[in-house]
Scaffold this motif. Structure first.
Motif, short mmCIF file in Angstrom:
data_model
loop_
_atom_site.label_atom_id
_atom_site.label_comp_id
_atom_site.label_asym_id
_atom_site.label_seq_id
_atom_site.Cartn_x
_atom_site.Cartn_y
_atom_site.Cartn_z
N UNK A 240 -11.52 22.24 70.30
CA UNK A 240 -11.39 21.82 68.90
C UNK A 240 -11.88 22.88 67.91
N UNK A 241 -12.58 23.89 68.40
CA UNK A 241 -13.10 24.91 67.48
C UNK A 241 -12.02 25.95 67.20
N UNK A 242 -11.74 26.19 65.93
CA UNK A 242 -10.74 27.21 65.59
C UNK A 242 -11.30 28.62 65.78
N UNK A 243 -10.41 29.56 65.95
CA UNK A 243 -10.80 30.97 66.06
C UNK A 243 -11.06 31.52 64.66
N UNK A 244 -12.15 32.23 64.52
CA UNK A 244 -12.50 32.84 63.23
C UNK A 244 -12.26 34.35 63.24
N UNK A 245 -11.67 34.87 64.31
CA UNK A 245 -11.41 36.30 64.39
C UNK A 245 -10.50 36.82 63.30
N UNK A 246 -9.63 35.99 62.78
CA UNK A 246 -8.75 36.40 61.71
C UNK A 246 -9.37 36.26 60.32
N UNK A 247 -10.45 35.51 60.22
CA UNK A 247 -11.10 35.28 58.93
C UNK A 247 -12.36 36.12 58.74
N UNK A 248 -13.06 36.40 59.84
CA UNK A 248 -14.32 37.15 59.78
C UNK A 248 -14.16 38.45 60.55
N UNK A 249 -14.79 39.51 60.04
CA UNK A 249 -14.75 40.77 60.78
C UNK A 249 -15.84 40.76 61.86
N UNK A 250 -15.83 41.78 62.70
CA UNK A 250 -16.76 41.82 63.84
C UNK A 250 -18.22 41.81 63.40
N UNK A 251 -18.55 42.48 62.30
CA UNK A 251 -19.93 42.48 61.81
C UNK A 251 -20.34 41.09 61.34
N UNK A 252 -19.46 40.39 60.66
CA UNK A 252 -19.76 39.04 60.20
C UNK A 252 -19.94 38.09 61.38
N UNK A 253 -19.10 38.24 62.38
CA UNK A 253 -19.21 37.41 63.59
C UNK A 253 -20.54 37.68 64.29
N UNK A 254 -20.92 38.94 64.38
CA UNK A 254 -22.21 39.30 64.99
C UNK A 254 -23.37 38.71 64.20
N UNK A 255 -23.27 38.72 62.88
CA UNK A 255 -24.33 38.15 62.04
C UNK A 255 -24.45 36.64 62.25
N UNK A 256 -23.32 35.96 62.30
CA UNK A 256 -23.34 34.51 62.54
C UNK A 256 -23.91 34.22 63.92
N UNK A 257 -23.50 34.98 64.91
CA UNK A 257 -24.00 34.77 66.27
C UNK A 257 -25.51 34.96 66.34
N UNK A 258 -26.02 35.97 65.66
CA UNK A 258 -27.46 36.22 65.62
C UNK A 258 -28.18 35.04 64.97
N UNK A 259 -27.62 34.55 63.89
CA UNK A 259 -28.21 33.40 63.20
C UNK A 259 -28.19 32.15 64.09
N UNK A 260 -27.06 31.87 64.72
CA UNK A 260 -26.93 30.69 65.58
C UNK A 260 -27.92 30.78 66.74
N UNK A 261 -28.02 31.93 67.36
CA UNK A 261 -28.94 32.10 68.50
C UNK A 261 -30.39 31.89 68.05
N UNK A 262 -30.76 32.47 66.92
CA UNK A 262 -32.14 32.30 66.42
C UNK A 262 -32.43 30.84 66.11
N UNK A 263 -31.49 30.16 65.49
CA UNK A 263 -31.68 28.74 65.16
C UNK A 263 -31.76 27.89 66.42
N UNK A 264 -30.93 28.20 67.41
CA UNK A 264 -30.96 27.45 68.67
C UNK A 264 -32.30 27.61 69.36
N UNK A 265 -32.84 28.81 69.34
CA UNK A 265 -34.14 29.05 69.97
C UNK A 265 -35.25 28.30 69.24
N UNK A 266 -35.10 28.11 67.94
CA UNK A 266 -36.10 27.38 67.16
C UNK A 266 -35.87 25.87 67.19
N UNK A 267 -34.74 25.44 67.74
CA UNK A 267 -34.44 24.02 67.81
C UNK A 267 -33.75 23.46 66.58
N UNK A 268 -33.19 24.37 65.77
CA UNK A 268 -32.52 24.00 64.52
C UNK A 268 -33.51 23.24 63.70
#
Length: 118
Positions: A90-118
């Motif tokens: 159900x998750x759409x691909x964001x590769x066409x909307x976000x560049x690789x740097x933006x995707x890396x930034x979001x991934x870093x944020x998601x990983x940090x939040x997951x480690x903190x328990x959101x």
């Protein structure tokens, strides 16, 4: 007297280093700040607070990432980046909307939040 001074100095130095390292682990780095903004604009409608309004069990919490993301156990950030870029189910691909740097930034944020328990 000198021994007391040395002991006091070592104690203060140790506490300072421990405090500094624990604080720096919780600070949002520039890429995570950018990732948080991008997440808010593109992902929060479905994933507010790390949850998932479409598929309730597939959250962005640590246990769900470990369970559902391909290759998460081998490389957390690469697995999150792959999911963001390519989508799946159900998750759409964001590769066409976000560049690789933006995707890396979001991934870093998601990983940090997951480690903190959101």
């Amino acid at each position: 007297m000198f021994k007391k001074f040395v002991c006091f100095f070592l104690l203060v130095a140790t506490l300072t280093l421990n405090f500094a390292s624990s604080v720096s682990a919780n600070v949002l780095t520039p890429d995570r700040v950018a990732g948080a903004k991008i997440f808010s604009a593109n992902c929060s409608a479905c994933h507010m607070g790390g949850n998932n309004v479409i598929m309730a069990d597939k959250t962005l919490k640590q246990a769900a990432l470990e369970k559902y993301l391909l290759n998460y156990g081998q490389d957390h950030l690469a697995a999150i980046q792959y999911q963001i870029k390519n989508g799946r189910n159900a998750m759409p691909a964001f590769g066409g909307r976000l560049n690789d740097d933006q995707i890396a930034d979001v991934a870093s944020y998601v990983e940090a939040q997951a480690q903190k328990g959101w």
